[in-house]
Design an enzyme around this catalytic site. Structure first.
Site, PDB file in Angstrom:
ATOM      1  N   CYS A  31       0.862  -1.179   0.000  1.00 25.74           N
ATOM      2  CA  CYS A  31       0.000   0.000   0.000  1.00 25.74           C
ATOM      3  C   CYS A  31       0.899   1.230   0.000  1.00 25.74           C
ATOM      4  O   CYS A  31       1.971   1.216  -0.580  1.00 25.74           O
ATOM      5  CB  CYS A  31      -0.957  -0.033   1.186  1.00 25.74           C
ATOM      6  N   TYR A  32       0.453   2.293   0.634  1.00 27.65           N
ATOM      7  CA  TYR A  32       1.218   3.545   0.670  1.00 27.65           C
ATOM      8  C   TYR A  32       2.397   3.458   1.640  1.00 27.65           C
ATOM      9  O   TYR A  32       3.535   3.726   1.282  1.00 27.65           O
ATOM     10  CB  TYR A  32       0.317   4.706   1.097  1.00 27.65           C
TER      11      TYR A  32
END
Length: 108
Positions: A65-66
């Site tokens: 993800c981020y």
């Protein structure tokens, strides 16, 4: 594996290049287009069915993800769907980009 495990980007990089795992990127389409790991599958609600058709439950899956937070929920979800081995990548794409800046692709 009853629960997902967290791995760092170096371990993820090794698994990816050894061909022992697949990488899914769960970030939004705009973030993905602005930079992602070239081998990543962009996993969204719309692409989940295709991913599950193309990858057996014994496939080792690494979730990016981020920053390494949202991937934990997605990793747990994939385990609940039946995948045997799922990892959440600590630091997410931010860490990947810092460690492997030459291994970033752009566009959808």
């Amino acid at each position: 594996m009853d629960q997902f495990e967290c791995i760092n980007v170096e371990e993820a990089h090794q698994k990816l290049h050894q061909g022992t795992a697949v990488l899914v990127d769960i970030r939004d389409p705009q973030s993905y287009a602005m930079g992602h790991t070239p081998q990543a599958f962009h996993l969204t609600n719309d692409t989940l069915g295709a991913f599950m058709r193309d990858h057996d439950f014994d496939t080792v899956v690494m979730v990016m993800c981020y920053h390494g937070n949202s991937s934990k929920g997605a990793a747990q979800y994939l385990l609940q769907q039946g995948y045997d081995a799922v990892y959440s990548i600590d630091g997410g794409f931010d860490a990947w980009h810092r460690h492997f800046p030459s291994e970033v692709a752009f566009g959808a």
